[in-house]
Design a protein around this motif. Structure first.
Motif, PDB file in Angstrom:
ATOM      1  N   TYR A 368       0.838  -1.202   0.000  1.00 34.35           N
ATOM      2  CA  TYR A 368       0.000   0.000   0.000  1.00 34.35           C
ATOM      3  C   TYR A 368       0.873   1.252   0.000  1.00 34.35           C
ATOM      4  N   GLU A 369       1.894   1.261   0.866  1.00 31.38           N
ATOM      5  CA  GLU A 369       2.757   2.436   1.006  1.00 31.38           C
ATOM      6  C   GLU A 369       3.501   2.741  -0.300  1.00 31.38           C
ATOM      7  N   PRO A 412      -3.916  -4.105  -2.534  1.00 30.87           N
ATOM      8  CA  PRO A 412      -3.506  -3.042  -1.602  1.00 30.87           C
ATOM      9  C   PRO A 412      -2.587  -2.002  -2.249  1.00 30.87           C
ATOM     10  N   TYR A 413      -1.687  -2.442  -3.121  1.00 30.64           N
ATOM     11  CA  TYR A 413      -0.814  -1.486  -3.823  1.00 30.64           C
ATOM     12  C   TYR A 413      -1.664  -0.484  -4.604  1.00 30.64           C
ATOM     13  N   PHE A 414      -2.646  -0.977  -5.337  1.00 32.88           N
ATOM     14  CA  PHE A 414      -3.476  -0.068  -6.132  1.00 32.88           C
ATOM     15  C   PHE A 414      -4.425   0.756  -5.263  1.00 32.88           C
ATOM     16  N   ALA A 419      -5.262   6.311  -3.292  1.00 27.71           N
ATOM     17  CA  ALA A 419      -5.130   7.316  -2.232  1.00 27.71           C
ATOM     18  C   ALA A 419      -4.087   8.363  -2.603  1.00 27.71           C
ATOM     19  N   GLY A 420      -2.982   7.938  -3.222  1.00 25.96           N
ATOM     20  CA  GLY A 420      -1.933   8.881  -3.592  1.00 25.96           C
ATOM     21  C   GLY A 420      -2.398   9.891  -4.627  1.00 25.96           C
ATOM     22  N   LEU A 421      -3.142   9.430  -5.615  1.00 31.96           N
ATOM     23  CA  LEU A 421      -3.669  10.360  -6.622  1.00 31.96           C
ATOM     24  C   LEU A 421      -4.714  11.291  -6.012  1.00 31.96           C
ATOM     25  N   ALA A 422      -5.535  10.754  -5.100  1.00 36.79           N
ATOM     26  CA  ALA A 422      -6.523  11.600  -4.415  1.00 36.79           C
ATOM     27  C   ALA A 422      -5.838  12.650  -3.561  1.00 36.79           C
ATOM     28  N   PHE A 423      -4.724  12.294  -2.933  1.00 32.03           N
ATOM     29  CA  PHE A 423      -3.963  13.235  -2.095  1.00 32.03           C
ATOM     30  C   PHE A 423      -3.493  14.435  -2.909  1.00 32.03           C
ATOM     31  N   ARG A 424      -3.267  14.196  -4.201  1.00 35.35           N
ATOM     32  CA  ARG A 424      -2.841  15.278  -5.089  1.00 35.35           C
ATOM     33  C   ARG A 424      -4.026  15.887  -5.850  1.00 35.35           C
ATOM     34  N   GLY A 425      -5.248  15.642  -5.378  1.00 33.34           N
ATOM     35  CA  GLY A 425      -6.413  16.292  -5.965  1.00 33.34           C
ATOM     36  C   GLY A 425      -7.055  15.536  -7.103  1.00 33.34           C
ATOM     37  N   LYS A 426      -6.621  14.323  -7.345  1.00 34.56           N
ATOM     38  CA  LYS A 426      -7.174  13.444  -8.391  1.00 34.56           C
ATOM     39  C   LYS A 426      -7.192  14.123  -9.766  1.00 34.56           C
ATOM     40  N   LYS A 427      -6.059  14.753 -10.082  1.00 34.81           N
ATOM     41  CA  LYS A 427      -5.946  15.327 -11.420  1.00 34.81           C
ATOM     42  C   LYS A 427      -5.902  14.214 -12.464  1.00 34.81           C
ATOM     43  N   ALA A 782     -10.663   8.605   3.188  1.00 28.52           N
ATOM     44  CA  ALA A 782     -10.006   9.175   4.362  1.00 28.52           C
ATOM     45  C   ALA A 782      -8.492   9.062   4.244  1.00 28.52           C
ATOM     46  N   ASN A 783      -8.016   7.928   3.740  1.00 29.90           N
ATOM     47  CA  ASN A 783      -6.578   7.741   3.581  1.00 29.90           C
ATOM     48  C   ASN A 783      -6.000   8.708   2.553  1.00 29.90           C
ATOM     49  N   GLY A 784      -6.743   8.929   1.466  1.00 32.95           N
ATOM     50  CA  GLY A 784      -6.280   9.870   0.472  1.00 32.95           C
ATOM     51  C   GLY A 784      -6.251  11.293   0.994  1.00 32.95           C
ATOM     52  N   LYS A 785      -7.259  11.646   1.784  1.00 37.16           N
ATOM     53  CA  LYS A 785      -7.343  13.000   2.346  1.00 37.16           C
ATOM     54  C   LYS A 785      -6.218  13.251   3.346  1.00 37.16           C
ATOM     55  N   ALA A 786      -5.909  12.190   4.122  1.00 44.27           N
ATOM     56  CA  ALA A 786      -4.899  12.340   5.170  1.00 44.27           C
ATOM     57  C   ALA A 786      -3.481  12.158   4.646  1.00 44.27           C
ATOM     58  N   GLY A 787      -3.366  11.653   3.420  1.00 43.14           N
ATOM     59  CA  GLY A 787      -2.026  11.434   2.875  1.00 43.14           C
ATOM     60  C   GLY A 787      -1.377  10.182   3.399  1.00 43.14           C
ATOM     61  N   LEU A 788      -2.191   9.149   3.645  1.00 39.28           N
ATOM     62  CA  LEU A 788      -1.656   7.896   4.183  1.00 39.28           C
ATOM     63  C   LEU A 788      -1.424   6.881   3.070  1.00 39.28           C
TER      64      LEU A 788
END
Length: 788
Positions: A368-369, A412-414, A419-427, A782-788
């Motif tokens: 996941y990480e 889990p990786y995906f 979450a990582g793309l959502a953390f950056r605003g899902k561009k 929540a994970n995407g918002k928190a940057g987890l």
């Protein structure tokens, strides 16, 4: 759950053979598994005088059995008869009393197993191949997820080819698998006249030549039609955003088969789409490359595409090229996009689909990480190149991940990528590169927008026995050296599915996928104001859903759409807008479905009590849940657990479902649009702009599931379960009560068990499944918002 008869088998085999050199004890837990079957296999080897003992039913064991009479009541070795009886227990058959008497119960059970498998059951003796099957973990009755469609093929293959020397009894569990695919290929080879010892199940030159000489078409019958229809049944149903189509095993090439084949040819992007069984269609049904020599419009490469190369590719018929965003430290491949390369590609008339790969060749490369980190990196690189919002980035799984590894690491990786793309605003949205099974499971459980299939690796376990993913956009089918003039470089040919991902032919454009929908509201809402009668927001919602294709009589719940306003709007050039692209997922959302839900919640809000069902709920998510319950009742033979059924089919990508991903998102967004108008005092147009990222605030759709969970259910899983139970089983408005019955029976027929008649725990199990799916999506956001 432990089984007393299985436990007795384990205790007997351990006590009897513990002292035999090489014997490995079975776990004494009352649960059937390979360890128990291996222990029984070694027990058989001991009785046959085989040494050393091995945890495998190989040629030696088979030969020893073949040298003696079939095992039956007259067998002189009591322990061999006991092994049969105990193996039957482990298979779920009664098998007798375990004493080795091989009485009528054992005889009857052996006949039942043979009949289930599809072979001659005229006697209850155990032939060598039946003994091998008995000591495997193969099932001969439908298992969860199995279908009668696949099981019919499995039983036919067993029945027709069981006597061939290189054919062994296959499962009859209703599951399409690698073993079933290889059995079908062997069957084709037998019928082509390939000797038994050369029928390996591989798609070699002899098999290819034979199939080229055996096309089939409407009106034909006989074994090659049976084999062809079996391949079609295994690749059925076709599930795509355009609908679903299914075909079953048959012996005559009839109209139904022709229609399905035409759909399959269209889905597979084959040149001939007339519904005939030509070689290209045979190949597409049997191997992940299909015919690797067919012309393709797409390619991918690790080499720089200069302007000269781009011109040569365009001249050769290519229109899309895959290139890499990243080359990890230590790599010597130098495969990332070069400065100015995109402009050279675009100038030649080609588009680009970007690929991200950071090693990705071992299980440990996927956590996941790492997925989160890779997504953040890919986002930054894509922005650096100027890729437009909404671009699909294909994250790679470049090895043969097994089903267990897909569950433990790849999914889990995906989820981390999400979450990582959502953390950056899902561009950007994520796609997946990998085997058919990797692509299918990743799309199903992480909403990958498109699949780029590594079809060239036809021997991958994730390609054999799996159909093309419903969302496939590219399929890598051939590696070769491309030459133009004196320039030569490695290139992979990729089949491209029209109407999916065309890649990008420009960069640095200010775009939003939902802008067409917002433009529609910008036309419609002012007309509702101009109309001058009634609430303009309500009129807008009513017009937008007034041709709702689902057929339910919404007017009975939330009122008629004013005919005068419909005419007023259409006289001024407005038409019903069907769908638009969701900026978060990249999937198309149905406007009428969403606006019907919004209409219901807006007209008849009922939110003070998070456990009270309102009309808006019935028009939206609750109505879909009722229909989905009927679907479960239709499929309950294969899915006894409603919770499992929800996990597999509710809100998922690429499965045939009445409550798929698009339905779930449309229900959620409809609710949120209505509530935000109600709570914030804003008009519909402003709310929609903010929700889909065209306003001044952050895109509300990024937290759609969290907001829905909090606002409708008070942030409580228990409330979700309670309200789902109420929707399905509580006394309710007479109109809704009858509608509930009608919706369930439409899916499952008159024999459907109504929710209020279902055992309480089974209904709770189903409702818990709905809550699980919703909460899973809440936590992902929540994970995407928190940057987890």
């Amino acid at each position: 759950m432990a089984d007393e008869k299985v436990l007795a088998a384990q205790k007997w085999v351990n006590a009897t053979y513990a002292a035999v050199p090489g014997f490995v004890k079975a776990p004494e837990d009352g649960r059937t598994g390979w360890s128990t079957m291996f222990a029984l296999t070694m027990a058989l080897q001991a009785e046959l005088g085989i040494a050393p003992l091995v945890a495998s039913f190989g040629p030696g064991t088979l030969a020893k059995l073949a040298a003696r009479p079939d095992i039956g009541a007259g067998e002189s070795n009591a322990n061999i008869k006991k092994i049969v009886e105990h193996a039957l227990f482990c298979k779920g058959y009664w098998g007798g009393d375990g004493s080795g008497s091989y009485g009528s119960a054992t005889d009857k059970s052996v006949r039942a197993l043979k009949n289930d498998a599809g072979i001659d059951a005229s006697n209850g003796s155990v032939q060598p191949k039946v003994f091998k099957a008995l000591l495997s973990m193969d099932a001969y009755v439908s298992v969860p997820g199995g279908t009668d469609r696949v099981r019919a093929v499995q039983r036919w293959l067993n029945g027709r080819y069981y006597g061939r020397s290189s054919f062994f009894l296959g499962p009859a569990d209703g599951i399409y698998s690698r073993d079933v695919q290889k059995s079908l290929m062997k069957a084709i080879q037998y019928e082509l006249g390939i000797p038994d010892d050369q029928a390996t199940g591989s798609f070699g030159p002899g098999t290819q030549a034979g199939l080229k000489a055996h096309p089939v078409k409407q009106g034909d019958s006989g074994v090659f039609v049976e084999l062809f229809s079996a391949a079609c049944a295994l690749n059925s149903p076709l599930v795509s955003e355009g609908g679903n189509s299914e075909v079953t095993f048959r012996s005559t090439f009839d109209t139904a088969l022709k229609d399905w084949v035409a759909d399959f040819q269209d889905f597979s992007e084959l040149a001939n789409r007339a519904g005939n069984g030509d070689y290209a269609t045979w190949a597409q049904l049997l191997v992940s490359t299909g015919d690797p020599e067919r012309p393709t419009a797409a390619c991918d490469t690790r080499f720089q595409i200069t302007r000269a190369r781009a011109d040569a590719l365009f001249k050769a018929g290519y229109r899309h090229v895959g290139r890499y965003l990243y080359d990890p430290p230590g790599s010597t491949l130098d495969k990332e996009i070069k400065t100015g390369e995109l402009q050279d590609i675009f100038a030649a008339g080609l588009s680009v689909f970007p690929i991200y790969q950071d090693n990705a060749r071992r299980l440990q490369d996927f956590t996941y990480e790492q997925g989160f980190s890779h997504a953040v990196n890919a986002n930054g690189l894509a922005e650096g190149y100027g890729f437009n919002r909404g671009t699909v980035i294909y994250f790679a799984v470049d090895y043969d991940a097994t089903a267990d590894e897909i569950t433990s690491n790849i999914v889990p990786y995906f989820q981390g990528v999400q979450a990582g793309l959502a953390f950056r605003g899902k561009k950007y949205v994520h796609g997946v590169y990998g085997s058919r099974n990797v692509c299918t499971q990743v799309s199903k459980f992480t909403d990958a927008r498109y699949s780029f299939v590594s079809g060239m690796s036809w021997g991958f376990s994730g390609n054999l026995g799996f159909p093309l993913p419903p969302n496939w956009a590219f399929n890598q089918i051939k590696e070769f050296r491309f030459s133009s003039g004196g320039d030569t470089f490695d290139l992979d040919n990729d089949a491209h599915r029209a109407g999916t991902d065309d890649g990008q032919n420009s960069v640095n454009k200010d775009v939003n996928p939902a802008s067409d929908f917002i433009h529609y509201l910008e036309q419609l809402y002012p007309l509702a104001l101009q109309y001058g009668k009634g609430d303009p927001a309500r009129l807008t919602l009513e017009y937008a859903r007034h041709l709702d294709y689902r057929g339910f009589q919404w007017w009975a719940l939330i009122g008629n759409v004013p005919d005068d306003f419909v005419k007023f709007a259409e006289d001024r050039g407005v038409k019903v807008f069907e769908q638009f692209k969701d900026p978060v997922s990249g999937y198309m959302l149905g406007v009428q479905h969403m606006m019907a839900g919004a209409n219901g919640h807006y007209v008849k809000p009922q939110h003070a009590d998070v456990r009270t069902v309102g009309v808006g709920d019935i028009v939206g998510w609750a109505g879909d849940l009722i229909t989905f319950y009927g679907e479960w009742q239709r499929d309950v033979k294969s899915y006894a657990s409603g919770r499992t059924y929800c996990k597999e089919k509710l809100g998922r990508i690429g499965v045939a479902s009445t409550f798929g991903f698009n339905d779930l998102v449309s229900d959620v967004d409809g609710y949120l649009l209505a509530r935000r108008m109600e709570n914030g005092g804003e008009h519909l147009l402003g709310v929609a702009r903010e929700h889909y990222g065209l306003g001044e605030r952050d895109m509300g759709a990024l937290t759609r599931f969290r907001d829905f969970f909090e606002m409708r259910f008070g942030g409580s899983v228990d409330n979700v379960v309670a309200m789902a139970r109420s929707v399905l089983a509580d006394p309710i408005d007479p109109l809704v009560y009858q509608g509930r019955i009608d919706l369930i029976r439409k899916q499952a027929g008159p024999q459907a068990v109504m929710p209020n008649k279902l055992p309480a725990q089974q209904l709770t199990d189903f409702c818990q499944g709905f809550a699980d799916v919703l909460h899973e999506r809440v936590m992902q956001e929540a994970n995407g918002k928190a940057g987890l």
